[in-house]
Design a protein around this motif. Structure first.
Motif, PDB file in Angstrom:
ATOM      1  N   VAL A 153      95.270  51.625 144.113  1.00 50.91           N
ATOM      2  CA  VAL A 153      95.026  50.336 143.466  1.00 50.91           C
ATOM      3  C   VAL A 153      93.967  50.554 142.399  1.00 50.91           C
ATOM      4  O   VAL A 153      92.867  51.016 142.694  1.00 50.91           O
ATOM      5  N   ILE A 154      94.315  50.236 141.144  1.00 51.28           N
ATOM      6  CA  ILE A 154      93.430  50.524 140.019  1.00 51.28           C
ATOM      7  C   ILE A 154      92.912  49.221 139.429  1.00 51.28           C
ATOM      8  O   ILE A 154      93.664  48.261 139.250  1.00 51.28           O
ATOM      9  N   SER A 155      91.627  49.203 139.135  1.00 54.34           N
ATOM     10  CA  SER A 155      91.040  48.015 138.516  1.00 54.34           C
ATOM     11  C   SER A 155      91.421  47.944 137.044  1.00 54.34           C
ATOM     12  O   SER A 155      91.450  48.964 136.360  1.00 54.34           O
ATOM     13  N   PHE A 156      91.729  46.741 136.542  1.00 53.14           N
ATOM     14  CA  PHE A 156      92.051  46.576 135.123  1.00 53.14           C
ATOM     15  C   PHE A 156      90.829  46.820 134.251  1.00 53.14           C
ATOM     16  O   PHE A 156      90.933  47.286 133.134  1.00 53.14           O
ATOM     17  N   GLN A 157      89.663  46.458 134.783  1.00 50.83           N
ATOM     18  CA  GLN A 157      88.456  46.513 133.959  1.00 50.83           C
ATOM     19  C   GLN A 157      88.046  47.933 133.662  1.00 50.83           C
ATOM     20  O   GLN A 157      87.857  48.323 132.518  1.00 50.83           O
ATOM     21  N   SER A 158      87.888  48.733 134.723  1.00 46.55           N
ATOM     22  CA  SER A 158      87.259  50.038 134.530  1.00 46.55           C
ATOM     23  C   SER A 158      88.247  51.173 134.717  1.00 46.55           C
ATOM     24  O   SER A 158      87.867  52.325 134.524  1.00 46.55           O
ATOM     25  N   ARG A 159      89.485  50.880 135.075  1.00 44.33           N
ATOM     26  CA  ARG A 159      90.506  51.893 135.330  1.00 44.33           C
ATOM     27  C   ARG A 159      90.097  52.843 136.455  1.00 44.33           C
ATOM     28  O   ARG A 159      90.562  53.967 136.521  1.00 44.33           O
ATOM     29  N   GLN A 160      89.206  52.392 137.297  1.00 43.08           N
ATOM     30  CA  GLN A 160      88.784  53.178 138.457  1.00 43.08           C
ATOM     31  C   GLN A 160      89.537  52.638 139.662  1.00 43.08           C
ATOM     32  O   GLN A 160      89.913  51.466 139.660  1.00 43.08           O
ATOM     33  N   PRO A 161      89.733  53.446 140.694  1.00 44.94           N
ATOM     34  CA  PRO A 161      90.323  52.874 141.909  1.00 44.94           C
ATOM     35  C   PRO A 161      89.430  51.764 142.470  1.00 44.94           C
ATOM     36  O   PRO A 161      88.206  51.933 142.551  1.00 44.94           O
ATOM     37  N   VAL A 162      90.063  50.642 142.839  1.00 47.93           N
ATOM     38  CA  VAL A 162      89.317  49.477 143.315  1.00 47.93           C
ATOM     39  C   VAL A 162      88.454  49.818 144.521  1.00 47.93           C
ATOM     40  O   VAL A 162      87.297  49.406 144.624  1.00 47.93           O
ATOM     41  N   PHE A 163      89.021  50.635 145.407  1.00 46.33           N
ATOM     42  CA  PHE A 163      88.282  50.899 146.651  1.00 46.33           C
ATOM     43  C   PHE A 163      87.041  51.752 146.406  1.00 46.33           C
ATOM     44  O   PHE A 163      86.074  51.653 147.141  1.00 46.33           O
ATOM     45  N   ASP A 164      87.070  52.587 145.370  1.00 47.88           N
ATOM     46  CA  ASP A 164      85.867  53.351 145.062  1.00 47.88           C
ATOM     47  C   ASP A 164      84.744  52.423 144.628  1.00 47.88           C
ATOM     48  O   ASP A 164      83.582  52.593 145.023  1.00 47.88           O
ATOM     49  N   ILE A 165      85.093  51.416 143.801  1.00 45.40           N
ATOM     50  CA  ILE A 165      84.065  50.473 143.350  1.00 45.40           C
ATOM     51  C   ILE A 165      83.537  49.682 144.541  1.00 45.40           C
ATOM     52  O   ILE A 165      82.325  49.488 144.694  1.00 45.40           O
ATOM     53  N   ILE A 166      84.474  49.238 145.406  1.00 44.85           N
ATOM     54  CA  ILE A 166      84.031  48.466 146.562  1.00 44.85           C
ATOM     55  C   ILE A 166      83.113  49.312 147.435  1.00 44.85           C
ATOM     56  O   ILE A 166      82.082  48.848 147.920  1.00 44.85           O
ATOM     57  N   ALA A 167      83.463  50.577 147.608  1.00 42.59           N
ATOM     58  CA  ALA A 167      82.638  51.452 148.438  1.00 42.59           C
ATOM     59  C   ALA A 167      81.238  51.615 147.852  1.00 42.59           C
ATOM     60  O   ALA A 167      80.268  51.764 148.580  1.00 42.59           O
ATOM     61  N   GLU A 168      81.145  51.544 146.506  1.00 41.06           N
ATOM     62  CA  GLU A 168      79.820  51.608 145.891  1.00 41.06           C
ATOM     63  C   GLU A 168      79.009  50.357 146.177  1.00 41.06           C
ATOM     64  O   GLU A 168      77.798  50.410 146.365  1.00 41.06           O
ATOM     65  N   ARG A 169      79.705  49.211 146.186  1.00 42.41           N
ATOM     66  CA  ARG A 169      78.999  47.940 146.286  1.00 42.41           C
ATOM     67  C   ARG A 169      78.713  47.526 147.723  1.00 42.41           C
ATOM     68  O   ARG A 169      77.789  46.767 147.978  1.00 42.41           O
TER      69      ARG A 169
END
Lengths: 326, 335
Positions: free
Chosen positions: B95-111
């Motif tokens: 699952v890729i974020s539209f904003q940053s083109r990063q996988p969504v779960f990686d961003i969530i794991a950061e937050r």
């Protein structure tokens, strides 16, 4: 448990018309001068004894008067920009000061309160109508019970605040283009809050209706052939009115909080359309310099919600027949 | 018990599917355009190709099923790969974020750690405050302590958290300068001083949420204690000469905690939702803030995934509450 009965005894003694009349109740109590003891009078009597709730009622009515009549007495327009008089403190011309554009804060407080309270009332009315309709239907008609309760559970499992945020952001633009900035957002927020907060009411009402259905007067009404719609309107609904009213007060409180949270996140009403939440949100940027601008709308929200919650508490006590008359 | 748990678990699946469909369709019906920020000078055929690249070309039901596959199949496979060094998920689209083109779960794991520390600490603090207050309020019903407790808890859940948060910032952050008013998430705890700083910056958000939670839980605790104090077994315990301490803190407390535990479990997902606002007040960059940013940017995969995670939390903790009730109270029989 000891002081309870005192008042009732006192009442019945003072109401006794003649010494002889104590043995037998009069044939026609109204003609005999005994006060009619309607349910509402009893509830009001009990409610008056709840000191916190009475005080809360006075405060709530005061706030309603403040936002309802206030704008007629204090005629400065809430959106009038007087740039030379901006950022003023408490002065005679502006009792609560002015904001960074020179708009009068007292006037903004009144208009903002109108919107906030209107949102609370309308959203509560929507949630209540939905909730009692679903509760009564699923309690009364056995066939509807399972599907409607599944629906309720589904709604309870929804993440409400994120969904509300989503609904408001996604549909704010098109609706305000179609219905005007204020009206469109009002309709959207009120519907969104109403549609996402009926579940508790539905559950409580359903439980009460299920209990009511086993009572004799329902059986009697059924046996003389009362059709279902009249059955519900005349016999079922009036008997579940008390939990509905308690849910109503709590519903106003949550709706006001939800609306101001949305406004606080910048996702509520547009900036030129003040509500208490919006005023607070706008003032957060300058809270170092002008803390009062944050505290005033916040205090109004809190005071309203607190008084409504206390009224709900008092109503619940007053309507509970097990503790009435204490 | 086991069959009940299994049945509930199976029932949770259609519920969750339905909720994800609702969220998906809501996002689908929205007029927002994820390419809205793209400059007007970009020619339409390039825009169409960008749309294609974001996966927006297909019909909604295909994208929905695709998202389901990514969420329930590709992501777990990816985590499995990460954990055991295998490569099952090779070449599969996450699952890729539209904003940053990063996988969504990686961003969530950061937050997630920021949200978890703030929300978790505040809930814990709230419970630890609420339970003694509830016990004492019920034990001395109608005493001044009980009256005060009732009033404070009424105020506690009437004050919206964004207001208490802002007042805390004004009083403790600006006037008294005790605590920093903005949460510094890049701060790392390495030694004693940085630990003290971490405690200081967590104090206000945790206090705000803890006050709110404690207000609600202490009400439940009081009501539950009152119910149990009137029971016959309490009289029996007193009659056989147990000390008051043992009666209240052992016999009554244990029984009163049963419904409170379920309330605590049910309240946890709600607290996560409420943390949205607290995070915004104190500028904590947790998942709440992430969600709000994603909503503003029309980042459909991010919003969908985050909202769905909230839904999973709700359904999961409802299940846990039901099961905990059955385990703690042997009188409850599910079959």
């Amino acid at each position: 448990m000891t002081e309870p009965r005192g008042q009732q005894v006192e009442e019945s003694v003072s109401n006794a018309a003649a010494p002889g009349a104590e043995a037998l109740p009069p044939d026609d109590p109204v003609a005999a001068g005994a006060p009619s003891r309607s349910q509402w009078r009893d509830i009001w009597h009990q409610f008056r004894n709840h000191r916190g709730a009475m005080l809360a009622l006075v405060i709530f009515l005061g706030i309603i008067l403040f936002v309802g009549i206030g704008p007629w007495l204090w005629t400065i327009d809430a959106t009038y920009v007087d740039y030379r008089a901006r950022n003023q403190g408490f002065t005679l011309a502006h009792p609560l000061g002015t904001d960074q554009l020179g708009r009068d804060i007292l006037a903004r407080m009144m208009t903002g309160g109108r919107v906030s309270i209107a949102v609370g009332l309308v959203a509560m009315a929507i949630a209540l109508t939905l909730g009692s309709a679903i509760g009564v239907l699923s309690g009364y008609f056995r066939r509807l019970d399972a599907p409607l309760m599944r629906l309720t559970e589904l709604f309870l499992a929804l993440p409400l605040l994120p969904l509300l945020l989503l609904m408001v952001t996604l549909f704010r633009e098109p609706l305000s283009q179609r219905l005007g900035a204020g009206g469109g957002v009002f309709l959207l927020i009120v519907t969104a809050i109403g549609v996402t907060s009926w579940m508790q009411t539905a559950r409580i009402v359903r439980g009460d209706v299920l209990g009511l259905k086993e009572r004799e007067f329902i059986l009697a009404a059924k046996s003389i052939g009362t059709p279902a719609p009249r059955m519900i309107l005349r016999h079922v609904l009036p008997n579940v009115i008390s939990p509905i009213m308690v849910a109503a007060t709590l519903g106003i409180a949550t709706a006001i909080i939800t609306e101001s949270s949305l406004s606080f996140l910048g996702l509520g009403f547009p900036p030129d359309f003040p509500t208490w939440g919006r005023l607070l949100y706008d003032a957060v940027d300058q809270m170092q310099m002008y803390p009062w601008r944050v505290i005033l709308p916040g205090a109004f929200i809190s005071l309203t919600v607190l008084s409504v919650n206390y009224i709900g508490d008092g109503l619940r006590d007053a309507m509970d027949p097990r503790i009435r008359g204490r | 018990m086991l069959t009940f748990a299994l049945r509930r678990l199976l029932l949770a699946i259609p519920t969750l599917l339905f909720i994800s469909l609702v969220i998906f369709l809501l996002l689908e019906a929205s007029p927002g355009d994820p390419l809205g920020d793209v400059p007007l000078t970009v020619p339409p055929e390039v825009k169409a190709r960008m749309r294609e690249a974001l996966g927006l070309g297909q019909a909604w039901y295909i994208r929905y099923v695709l998202w389901l596959k990514q969420f329930f199949w590709v992501e777990p496979l990816y985590w499995f790969d990460q954990a055991f060094g295998t490569d099952f998920s090779q070449g599969m689209q996450r699952v890729i974020s539209f904003q940053s083109r990063q996988p969504v779960f990686d961003i969530i794991a950061e937050r997630l750690p920021q949200t978890l520390t703030v929300v978790g600490m505040s809930y814990l603090a709230g419970i630890l405050i609420a339970i003694p207050i509830g016990i004492l309020s019920a034990y001395r019903q109608y005493s001044w302590f009980d009256q005060l407790g009732t009033f404070v808890s009424m105020v506690g859940f009437s004050l919206p958290t964004f207001f208490t948060g802002v007042v805390f910032i004004i009083v403790f952050g600006i006037r008294l300068q005790w605590f920093p008013s903005i949460y510094d998430t890049t701060h790392r705890v390495t030694d004693w001083d940085s630990f003290v700083f971490q405690v200081r910056q967590m104090a206000m958000p945790v206090a705000v949420l803890a006050l709110y939670n404690a207000a609600q839980i202490s009400r439940f605790m009081r009501a539950s204690m009152l119910d149990n104090l009137r029971q016959d077994y309490v009289r029996t315990a007193r009659a056989k000469g147990l000390s008051e301490r043992v009666v209240v803190l052992k016999h009554v407390l244990r029984n009163s905690l049963i419904p409170v535990v379920t309330v605590i479990a049910l309240g946890l997902p709600v607290v996560f939702g409420g943390a949205l606002i607290t995070e915004q007040v104190f500028k904590v960059n947790g998942i709440g803030q992430l969600l709000i940013l994603a909503i503003h940017a029309n980042d459909i995969p991010m919003v969908l995934t985050l909202t769905f995670i909230f839904a999973i939390l709700i359904v999961g903790f409802t299940l846990i509450a039901d099961l905990a009730y059955g385990i703690l109270d042997p009188r409850i029989r599910y079959d």
